[in-house]
Design a protein around this motif. Structure first.
Motif, PDB file in Angstrom:
ATOM      1  N   ASP A 129       0.803  -1.222   0.000  1.00 40.19           N
ATOM      2  CA  ASP A 129       0.000   0.000   0.000  1.00 40.19           C
ATOM      3  C   ASP A 129       0.840   1.277   0.000  1.00 40.19           C
ATOM      4  N   ASP A 130       2.147   1.137  -0.127  1.00 41.51           N
ATOM      5  CA  ASP A 130       3.019   2.300  -0.013  1.00 41.51           C
ATOM      6  C   ASP A 130       3.458   2.777  -1.393  1.00 41.51           C
ATOM      7  N   THR A 131       3.119   4.024  -1.727  1.00 40.50           N
ATOM      8  CA  THR A 131       3.512   4.605  -3.014  1.00 40.50           C
ATOM      9  C   THR A 131       4.606   5.658  -2.863  1.00 40.50           C
ATOM     10  N   TYR A 132       5.045   5.902  -1.636  1.00 37.76           N
ATOM     11  CA  TYR A 132       6.069   6.925  -1.405  1.00 37.76           C
ATOM     12  C   TYR A 132       7.419   6.458  -1.948  1.00 37.76           C
ATOM     13  N   GLU A 133       8.123   7.327  -2.675  1.00 40.71           N
ATOM     14  CA  GLU A 133       9.352   6.922  -3.366  1.00 40.71           C
ATOM     15  C   GLU A 133      10.541   6.734  -2.436  1.00 40.71           C
ATOM     16  N   GLY A 134      10.507   7.350  -1.246  1.00 42.51           N
ATOM     17  CA  GLY A 134      11.648   7.294  -0.340  1.00 42.51           C
ATOM     18  C   GLY A 134      12.483   8.555  -0.438  1.00 42.51           C
ATOM     19  N   TRP A 135      13.082   8.967   0.669  1.00 43.35           N
ATOM     20  CA  TRP A 135      13.780  10.262   0.691  1.00 43.35           C
ATOM     21  C   TRP A 135      15.301  10.149   0.726  1.00 43.35           C
ATOM     22  N   CYS A 136      15.850   8.944   0.866  1.00 43.03           N
ATOM     23  CA  CYS A 136      17.307   8.821   0.936  1.00 43.03           C
ATOM     24  C   CYS A 136      17.925   9.356  -0.357  1.00 43.03           C
ATOM     25  N   PRO A 137      18.870  10.297  -0.279  1.00 46.16           N
ATOM     26  CA  PRO A 137      19.456  10.860  -1.501  1.00 46.16           C
ATOM     27  C   PRO A 137      20.317   9.869  -2.276  1.00 46.16           C
ATOM     28  N   PHE A 138      20.701   8.760  -1.636  1.00 39.85           N
ATOM     29  CA  PHE A 138      21.532   7.764  -2.301  1.00 39.85           C
ATOM     30  C   PHE A 138      20.702   6.634  -2.903  1.00 39.85           C
ATOM     31  N   HIS A 139      19.710   6.131  -2.136  1.00 40.37           N
ATOM     32  CA  HIS A 139      19.015   4.906  -2.541  1.00 40.37           C
ATOM     33  C   HIS A 139      17.505   5.052  -2.673  1.00 40.37           C
ATOM     34  N   LYS A 140      16.962   6.179  -2.296  1.00 45.41           N
ATOM     35  CA  LYS A 140      15.509   6.386  -2.263  1.00 45.41           C
ATOM     36  C   LYS A 140      14.828   5.424  -1.283  1.00 45.41           C
ATOM     37  N   ASP A 141      14.609   4.155  -1.715  1.00 40.85           N
ATOM     38  CA  ASP A 141      13.762   3.277  -0.919  1.00 40.85           C
ATOM     39  C   ASP A 141      14.545   2.251  -0.096  1.00 40.85           C
TER      40      ASP A 141
END
Length: 290
Positions: A162-174
């Protein structure tokens, strides 16, 4: 013996004086700005207190490898003013005493191992979930290092459906940090975690990622106990949800007494947020022994 302890964080530096029993006798906090501003304040504190050894648990990445050319340095930190800074060397020159050095989260793992809820165990891990995610590893009676130190907050994750958020890590995102640290909560839901207490869907997704990480660490490191700390994990419903999802995701593949007693296997930190400082005291004592 008067022992100095420095829990060096990205926003504040906690300077303390303690003794061999892990008792904290005095502390002061200084903002983390630049080495030029912050280091003289900390050096002055430890000089006034006449410490005989110092332990540093530091934000990273750092170089904790004895014999390395950059041992004792803060290395590729995003805090630009502290990049490639020889923090151990500066304290050694100023204080003329043994200095122990490791990551802040390894120090917390060591604090729990000597004074807290993992005392007496040879293998344990400490996970902190806050502004970032870090994992300290205590393995076979010592802190784990390899080519550097564990960066287990950046393991890659299987997505919650249910998670559509891309992730905030500047290196790996998710990676884990990109999906489950405090900034991920705020960016995904538009509000800080402490305002989302009654939103079940928030903690459903959060617990899934942390439980998944616990399964991975359980499989790879085989800890006898997993300790959870950090600001995000103060959410009351979160640790019970993590335990439940951990059991589900493990799928009875590992059948030890420890994982079957999950309430005593995955536990909250036990030292009233002093585990990092107390671990630094132990790092100083190890430096004296060496």
């Amino acid at each position: 013996m008067r022992i100095g302890a420095l829990e060096a964080g990205g926003t504040k530096m906690v300077c303390a004086v303690g003794n061999e029993n892990g008792e904290i006798l005095k502390r002061e906090v200084f903002p983390t700005t630049t080495p030029e501003e912050t280091m003289p304040q900390m050096i002055s504190f430890f000089q006034r207190e006449e410490v005989e050894a110092l332990g540093i648990g530091c934000f990273g990445p750092i170089d904790p490898r004895k014999g390395s050319k950059t041992y004792g340095y803060i290395t590729s930190t995003p805090k630009l003013a502290w990049q490639n800074y020889d923090i151990v060397g500066e304290f050694e020159k100023a204080l003329h005493c043994p200095v122990g050095f490791d990551t802040d989260v390894n120090a917390a793992a060591l604090g729990e191992a000597f004074y807290g809820i993992t005392k007496g165990l040879q293998n344990s891990i400490y996970i902190t979930v806050g502004t970032g995610i870090g994992v300290g590893v205590y393995s076979e009676g010592r802190l784990l290092h390899g080519m550097m130190h564990p960066e287990a907050g950046h393991i890659l994750m299987r997505r919650h459906p249910d998670d559509t958020y891309e992730g905030w890590c500047p290196f790996h995102k998710d990676c884990l940090e990109g999906l489950a640290a405090g900034p991920a909560l705020e960016k995904r839901w538009g509000s800080k975690g402490d305002t989302l207490t009654d939103r079940e869907e928030v903690w459903e997704i959060e617990s899934y990622y942390i439980a998944q990480a616990c399964v991975n660490y359980c499989m790879i490191l085989s800890p006898e106990r997993i300790v959870l700390g950090g600001g995000v994990l103060k959410q009351p419903s979160l640790i019970p949800l993590i335990r439940k999802k951990f059991t589900e995701l493990l799928a009875d593949y590992i059948r030890t007494e420890e994982v079957h007693d999950v309430e005593h296997y995955i536990v909250p930190a036990s030292l009233n947020d002093n585990q990092g400082v107390m671990g630094c005291i132990r790092l100083a004592l190890l430096a004296v022994e060496e």
